[in-house]
Each structure stands twice: as C-alpha cells, then as structure tokens.
Design a protein around this motif. Sequence first.
Motif, PDB file in Angstrom:
ATOM      1  N   THR A 136       1.081  -0.847  -0.179  1.00 37.71           N
ATOM      2  CA  THR A 136       0.090  -0.071  -0.034  1.00 37.71           C
ATOM      3  C   THR A 136       1.041   1.193  -0.310  1.00 37.71           C
ATOM      4  O   THR A 136       0.628   2.440  -0.371  1.00 37.71           O
ATOM      5  CB  THR A 136      -1.180   0.258   1.138  1.00 37.71           C
ATOM      6  N   THR A 137       1.643   1.564   1.153  1.00 36.72           N
ATOM      7  CA  THR A 137       2.507   2.455   1.191  1.00 36.72           C
ATOM      8  C   THR A 137       4.044   2.293   0.653  1.00 36.72           C
ATOM      9  O   THR A 137       4.941   3.045   0.756  1.00 36.72           O
ATOM     10  CB  THR A 137       3.057   2.431   2.711  1.00 36.72           C
ATOM     11  N   ASN A 138       3.934   1.838  -0.891  1.00 38.99           N
ATOM     12  CA  ASN A 138       4.986   2.117  -1.541  1.00 38.99           C
ATOM     13  C   ASN A 138       5.492   2.697  -1.992  1.00 38.99           C
ATOM     14  O   ASN A 138       5.069   2.761  -2.650  1.00 38.99           O
ATOM     15  CB  ASN A 138       5.542   0.255  -2.213  1.00 38.99           C
ATOM     16  N   PRO A 139       6.615   3.874  -2.156  1.00 40.48           N
ATOM     17  CA  PRO A 139       6.897   5.251  -3.073  1.00 40.48           C
ATOM     18  C   PRO A 139       6.627   4.102  -4.437  1.00 40.48           C
ATOM     19  O   PRO A 139       6.518   5.898  -5.881  1.00 40.48           O
ATOM     20  CB  PRO A 139       8.089   5.436  -2.679  1.00 40.48           C
ATOM     21  N   VAL A 140       7.636   3.437  -4.356  1.00 41.08           N
ATOM     22  CA  VAL A 140       7.955   3.726  -6.312  1.00 41.08           C
ATOM     23  C   VAL A 140       6.166   3.589  -7.126  1.00 41.08           C
ATOM     24  O   VAL A 140       6.758   4.052  -8.603  1.00 41.08           O
ATOM     25  CB  VAL A 140       8.553   2.017  -6.669  1.00 41.08           C
ATOM     26  N   ILE A 141       5.442   2.758  -6.065  1.00 45.24           N
ATOM     27  CA  ILE A 141       4.414   3.337  -7.580  1.00 45.24           C
ATOM     28  C   ILE A 141       3.090   4.549  -6.593  1.00 45.24           C
ATOM     29  O   ILE A 141       2.525   4.330  -7.367  1.00 45.24           O
ATOM     30  CB  ILE A 141       3.586   1.400  -6.907  1.00 45.24           C
ATOM     31  N   ILE A 142       3.960   4.915  -6.549  1.00 43.25           N
ATOM     32  CA  ILE A 142       2.547   6.255  -6.213  1.00 43.25           C
ATOM     33  C   ILE A 142       2.542   6.936  -7.288  1.00 43.25           C
ATOM     34  O   ILE A 142       0.955   7.152  -8.038  1.00 43.25           O
ATOM     35  CB  ILE A 142       3.823   7.611  -5.535  1.00 43.25           C
ATOM     36  N   SER A 143       3.168   7.341  -8.242  1.00 38.60           N
ATOM     37  CA  SER A 143       2.462   7.435  -9.856  1.00 38.60           C
ATOM     38  C   SER A 143       1.876   6.871 -10.184  1.00 38.60           C
ATOM     39  O   SER A 143       0.732   7.761 -10.967  1.00 38.60           O
ATOM     40  CB  SER A 143       3.610   7.848 -10.790  1.00 38.60           C
ATOM     41  N   ALA A 144       1.550   5.190 -10.476  1.00 33.52           N
ATOM     42  CA  ALA A 144       0.357   4.821 -10.574  1.00 33.52           C
ATOM     43  C   ALA A 144      -0.492   4.964  -9.601  1.00 33.52           C
ATOM     44  O   ALA A 144      -1.832   4.304 -10.382  1.00 33.52           O
ATOM     45  CB  ALA A 144       0.811   3.239 -10.348  1.00 33.52           C
ATOM     46  N   VAL A 145      -0.917   5.797  -8.678  1.00 36.32           N
ATOM     47  CA  VAL A 145      -2.281   5.987  -7.841  1.00 36.32           C
ATOM     48  C   VAL A 145      -2.503   7.384  -7.717  1.00 36.32           C
ATOM     49  O   VAL A 145      -3.899   7.431  -8.334  1.00 36.32           O
ATOM     50  CB  VAL A 145      -1.729   5.541  -6.064  1.00 36.32           C
ATOM     51  N   ILE A 146      -1.509   8.291  -7.914  1.00 40.02           N
ATOM     52  CA  ILE A 146      -1.671   9.837  -8.412  1.00 40.02           C
ATOM     53  C   ILE A 146      -1.495  10.060  -9.304  1.00 40.02           C
ATOM     54  O   ILE A 146      -2.856  11.059  -9.785  1.00 40.02           O
ATOM     55  CB  ILE A 146      -1.275  10.619  -7.118  1.00 40.02           C
ATOM     56  N   GLY A 147      -1.798   9.202 -10.323  1.00 43.41           N
ATOM     57  CA  GLY A 147      -1.610   9.595 -12.387  1.00 43.41           C
ATOM     58  C   GLY A 147      -2.835   8.885 -12.387  1.00 43.41           C
ATOM     59  O   GLY A 147      -2.845   8.003 -12.512  1.00 43.41           O
TER      60      GLY A 147
END
Length: 606
Positions: A136-147
């Motif tokens: 849930t909190t993995n920073p690499v996948i941030i762009s997949a969640v906010i984009g």
Amino acid sequence: MNKSKNTLFNPYVTTCFLVLSIILIAFISFREVLGYFFTAAETVTLIDKSRIQSFGDIVRILTDDLMSGTGFTGRFYRPLLVLSLSIDYYIWGLNPFGYHLTDLIIHILVSISVFFLARLLSGKNVVAWLSAVIFTTNPVIISAVIGTDKRNDTLAGLFLILSFLSFLKHHSLNAYKKFFLILSLFFYALSFGSKEIGVIVPLIVFFYLLIFSDEASLKKRTANAVRGTAPYVITAFILVGWRAFILSQWVGGYKSPPDDVIILNYFNFLINPTGFLGQFSNSVVVFLLPIIPLFLSLVFYKRIISGIGGIKTFKVILLIGLIFSSLIILLYPLLIEPLAQRAYYDKGPQFFQTISKGHDGSLSLYLWNVRMYFLNRLYILLLFFIICFMGVINYGYNRERFFPLSTKGKILTFLFLWLLSPLCVYLFVLSLAPWQMYIPFIPFSIMLPMIFAESIQSLGRSSHLSLFRRLLLPLITGIFLLILLLYSVPLGFGKTGRNQDGWRDISEARYLLLNALSTFVAKSPMDVNKIVISGLPFNYWLPDMMVKSWYNLKYPGNNVKEVTVKTVAPVQTNPVCLDFDIKLIEIDAAMNEVSMRVNACENRSD
C-alpha cells in the motif's frame, strides 16, 4: 467477560480490524493527492475521448485504440481504463477530486486483495497485514496511484489478483469448479483489457500448478500444469488476437528508444524504492549493511549448503556469490573508490570515466556517479542471492521428487517466479517505468514478510545457536523494521514524493493556466479558432492536445482547429507567481486567435 474476549478474538472481527487499518493507512498516505489537479498531461485528453454520449461511443471504446485521432504517439488497447473514466466523468464532470478518489479506492481494493491473497498463501494474519502495508505504501508505485492516466496499472493489478484468487477456489473446491473457472477467466479478460501486462496470468497459474502438484514425476507435473493452464492460454490467444486486430500490429506501445538496462532498473526499483542508496550514498551505513547477510550466511553455512547432488552445488554457488557481493560492498571505499579517483586524474582505468560520463564535473559528482553505478548493481546481486537462498534453503533430500520443498519454500519459489513473469513482458517490449512496477510489487510485498517470518522460525529451530539467539532475534527484527520503513510512502512521499517531479506544482500551474484561458474566452467560446500559448516554462509543460481537450470539455461544439504551446527554459518558481497576459486577436472575419503569454516571477519555491 468471556463473551467480550471471544468477540475480541473472533476471526471475523480481527479481519475487519486489519482491513480497516489498511484502508486508514492508504488514506493517510495519499490524502494530500485528493486536493491536486490532474497530475498527468494525458488525463484530460483521456477524459475527452472517454465520454459516452450514445451507444456508438460504447462500440468505439471497445473497438478502437486508446486516444486514436489525438496525435498521441502510443498504440494501446485499454477499454477498461476508458470505461472507468466514462463513469467518473458522468459523476464528477471535470472535478479532479473525484478522479483521484476513484484512483485511491482502486488502490485500496488492490491492497485489500493483497492482504487476502497473502493470508491464503501464508495462513498468517501478521504476514498478510505486513504484505498489504508494504504494498500500500510503496513509494515506487506512487505515480500509478496519483496519476489518473496510470489507472490501467491499478485496474490490471486488481483484476489479476481476483483472477488468481478465483483460480485457487476452482483448484481447491469440488463444488462450483466451472463457475470459479469462468469467473477467473472473466477477471483475466478484465485485467488484460485494463493493461496488456495482465497477459501473465497463464504463467502464474502454470507455475502454481507445477510447484504445488502432488505428483512426484516432473513429466506428470508438467502435463497436469499444461492441462490446467489450457483455458487461460486459449483465452490469452483470443485476447491478444483481438488486440492485434484492433491495433493492426502485435506489439504496439510507444515509439521510443529501447531501454537497455531493464533488468537492472527492475531490481533497482524493487530494492531501492526510496532512493536509499542515493540519499545515503555518502553514509557509512550503505557500506556496512552487507555485514548482516554476510554474518548470517557464515553462521548458517552448514544448513545453507545442505542437500544432495546439483542442489548442493547450486547452494554453494549462491553462497559464494553472496559472500563476494557483500565483501565488494564492504571493501568498496578501500578498493574501488581509490581506483575511480585515480581515473579522474587520468591515472587509472578509463572504464570509470565511461560509466561516469566523463569527468567534466566536480570530483565529488564524478565519484558519486561511479558509486551509484557499482552499489546499485552490487545490491541487486545481493538481493538476488538472498531471494534464491530463501527459495532453496529448505530443499529436501528426496531424489524421487522434483519439488521436495517445504510448504513455505514452495510459496516463496512460486512468488519469485511470479515476480519474474512481468520482467519477461518488459524485456519483450524493451520498456520499463516506475509505475509499471505496480504488479511486480504484489508478489514482492508478500515475499518480504514471509522471508522475515521464516528467518525467525529458522532461528527458533536451531538448537546449536543458543549463544547467538538473543542477539540475532532483535537484529533480524530491526532489519525488517528498517525495510518496512524504507518501503513506505510516508518516507518517500513525505520528503520528496509530495512534490516529486513537480507533481503538485505542475498540477497547480496547469489548473491556473487552463482556468485563466477558460475565463477569458467564456463570453465568446465559439468565435475562437486558434489558441497560442507562449512563454510556458518547460517544467510546467502541457501538450497541445490537453488544451484542445480541455476546451472541448468546457465548450462542446467549439470551432478551435489548432492549438500551439511554446515552451521556454524551465524555472524554479511557485505556480502562484505565474502571470498570464491574454488577448484576443482578430485575424479576419472567419478566424480569431487567443494569445496567452506566461510570465514567471523570480520568487523561488522551497
């Protein structure tokens, strides 16, 4: 009192509590994004193309490639992404809050699915909860969640897990087998329709059947696995064939130069999600961390290399590789860095100048480039050896069985093969970006806590380590807590992720620009034939098609035929310091042009 205790430890109550905590953690990690404007330039165009105004639009979505006719260079077929945006547009219009809320809800659903999958595989709530939190909190996948334009990754991940969970039901139950098989194939089609990476489902099913088969013979195992995977392979041929028919080509994708370091980047994203090596490259911690696996491997070497025949040889090779990579990292400041420094002054191997792209910069920058080159590769090797060890460390002694592993060993082996499956696809298309790690992080997030739990249990079973046990148990626990911290959005998203790649500033600047443009032309939107935007700082870049799509959504039936956006050098400025000079230029009776010039003030944003 007894009744309240029974209620407290009721498995359903425990499950609800754990699921609610996962939801809360995801919301806390990404709550700030709900206030962003659209973070990706393609989002507005996707919304424009996804509008459903008639039955023909539904047919178009199902039978046309993504963003056809917009000038978008990529060739993709992702109807589930477009349909989800259609629903969002129907509910929210152009309010970005609703789209980000949908993205967050999908990510939460994937995280909950990871929890149930991890619990099904491991049988432990603690392992399942940690797996879900790490994912849930993995920073690499941030762009997949906010984009919002990356929603295809989250949708594909959700349907992929649901397909595999349905397969497990089909495989384990005697009743409703056909129902769960059809349901699994249905979710498989939805995963592929969200993004092409969903094609790996047959591979995952095949690996599971091969590893967890009760047959002793490899030939029978393989035959049963092929037979069980056949429905998924047939479905894959149909889906891939339909996509090829729609796109008029087999591969599709972006027309960009191939990435020649995919394998390196793939594992770098896995083990270095917050840029730990870059942030602490000058810290002694980076060079001392390998002491831990080196120490543990030397302590447990007898058990590590136990086995027979080829498996023992394989373990010895892995042990040598682990010791070698650990020692090189430990000795890097003494062995490699002096050579690199000599090369900077043209007194050492020119290889160092090549990997550092010359030495026109300062010595410190040059040494940092060389250090990152070596440490990234050495840490990837170290992780590879550790993961392989966890897959074979409990390999048994039965010569007649192809997979004489413990149950946990089988699970880790299966998850490792699942982890490698997306890499095969990325190597085929020669492309990899951080948000494409969304699906690979599903098995990896389950592996980490399982390896931790297995390490603790191995210590508990080792009677000859009584002198070390008090030291090793807190040491391993501390290592895992450090890993959990490194794999968390609060660290990566809090320090750099909140504005990583200028997400917040870019979205705010785009909102101000598009709002100013819309406000100016609101009185006579149909009289505008051409829009020209000049002076836009490159770091706030937006494509022509985004402006055109925004105009289409705000003023349907407009007469705009051409949009031109001209950028200038990037500036480090706060978006509120952007000033817009807008004027309407009457070219002739049939054409009017809106000219907008963007002026950036000198106030720097911190």
